[in-house]
Write an enzyme that holds these catalytic residues in place. Structure first.
Site, PDB file in Angstrom:
ATOM      1  CG  ASN A  91      -2.187   0.355   3.206  1.00  0.00           C
ATOM      2  OD1 ASN A  91      -2.718  -0.626   2.700  1.00  0.00           O
ATOM      3  ND2 ASN A  91      -1.798   0.377   4.470  1.00  0.00           N
ATOM      4  CG  HIS A  96       2.791  -1.554   5.754  1.00  0.00           C
ATOM      5  ND1 HIS A  96       2.314  -1.839   4.500  1.00  0.00           N
ATOM      6  CD2 HIS A  96       1.704  -1.510   6.568  1.00  0.00           C
ATOM      7  CE1 HIS A  96       0.996  -1.968   4.557  1.00  0.00           C
ATOM      8  NE2 HIS A  96       0.609  -1.766   5.796  1.00  0.00           N
ATOM      9  CD  GLU A 129       4.692  -0.554   1.509  1.00  0.00           C
ATOM     10  OE1 GLU A 129       4.814   0.463   0.831  1.00  0.00           O
ATOM     11  OE2 GLU A 129       3.626  -0.876   2.073  1.00  0.00           O
ATOM     12  CB  SER A 160      -1.606   0.954   8.209  1.00  0.00           C
ATOM     13  OG  SER A 160      -1.553  -0.371   8.651  1.00  0.00           O
TER      14      SER A 160
END
Ligand SMILES: NC(=O)c1ccc[n+]([C@@H]2O[C@H](COP(=O)([O-])OP(=O)(O)OC[C@H]3O[C@@H](n4cnc5c(N)ncnc54)[C@H](O)[C@@H]3O)[C@@H](O)[C@H]2O)c1
Length: 292
Positions: free
Chosen positions: A192, A142, A154, A121
């Protein structure tokens, strides 16, 4: 048609590893899940099996499909069982030293053409690949949590990732029903960068009394069309993981919107980490990692 030679190996049977193993097995791949912790492995396998049973009960999989998917998954605590994998998907703790050492160990076990995917992350894909003899075969992925329910993944190249490795990664993800976006090897990738500040503002709204856990979740699902509200999601993610990801992004980006609100620290200190401890914002009668 399977694009990758089976088995798919998943390292780490935690929240993400068990979700990714579910996705691979449901997608038709024989899947081996490896964890250093016997207890972690047992819980991960229990979560996977319960998810397939629930999918069958909801009519999302036929009884035959659910049973076949279940039969494709096996667990191990012996890393040498990964030797024949076509792709190794790493989903262990968000710790650069742990991931680097593990990837080096994996590289010494698997075939020269086995692809490596790392789930992170906040860490740099390039840094994770930096100890490898063949950093060209490592791709950053991700997945969104819960991985069996949310379609987006991702994909990010490290500095030395081969284009062919990234393309095969994307083909693999599509073969298991995922939607992919290619992004850069930068802190937080795309999702994120906006999810963490948004979750922090939902927590602040709760802490300041703007709404209750239920009313804020209802407002978000009803108004924004999200499949679940922020507090249900944070309970699946884990408050400890949210705190860690938010803090690391804050440290790298120096943007105060990423800093976790004090309520997160209070919940983590109390052990109210979410589904995995049976209590977070909500209470749960089991500690499965996702599903019900
Ligand atoms: N939780 C999320 O919402 C989320 C979302 C996207 C990405 N991620 C990333 O995915 C990765 C995994 O996160 P998680 O939430 O699943 O963690 P987790 O703590 O739920 O699970 C990690 C698992 O890895 C195992 N493990 C640790 N070191 C190991 C080793 N050397 N060899 C084998 N197994 C080992 C642990 O026993 C544990 O079962 C992290 O890098 C995290 O940042 C997490």
């Amino acid at each position: 048609m399977n694009l990758i030679q089976s088995p798919v190996a998943v390292i780490g049977a935690g929240t993400m590893g068990s979700g990714i193993a579910t996705v691979a097995a449901r997608g038709g791949y024989d899947t081996v899940v490896y964890d250093v912790s016997e207890q972690g492995l047992t819980r991960g396998l229990d979560t996977i099996r319960s998810f397939f049973e629930k999918s069958r009960d909801l009519g999302k999989l036929t009884a035959e499909e659910a049973s076949a998917a279940n039969a494709r998954v096996r667990g191990t605590t012996d890393i040498t069982d990964l030797a024949t994998a076509g792709v190794v998907i790493e989903a262990v703790f968000e710790d650069l030293a742990v991931k680097k050492e593990l990837m080096g160990q994996v590289e010494s076990i698997v075939a020269a053409d086995t692809l490596l995917h790392t789930n992170t992350s906040t860490l740099s894909v390039t840094a994770i690949a930096s100890g490898l003899k063949h950093p060209d075969r490592l791709v950053g992925t991700h997945y969104c949590n819960p991985a069996p329910l949310l379609s987006l993944v991702e994909v990010a190249d490290g500095r030395h990732t081969a284009t062919s490795a990234r393309e095969t990664c994307i083909e693999f993800l599509r073969s298991v029903g995922k939607t992919t976006v290619v992004t850069k090897d930068r802190p937080g990738f795309i999702v994120n960068r906006f999810l963490i500040p948004w979750e922090n503002s939902c927590i602040q709204a709760l802490d300041s009394g703007l709404g209750t856990i239920e009313s804020i979740d209802t407002a978000v699902t009803g108004a924004l069309g999200h499949p679940m509200g922020p507090f249900r999601l944070l309970d699946i993610v884990g408050l400890d993981i949210h705190q860690q990801v938010a803090t690391r992004l804050y440290e790298q980006l120096r943007d105060p919107r990423f800093f976790p609100p004090p309520m997160v620290e209070r919940m983590v200190s109390a052990g109210d980490l979410g589904r995995k401890t049976g209590r977070g914002f909500y209470e749960y009668d089991n500690t499965r990692l996702f599903g019900s």
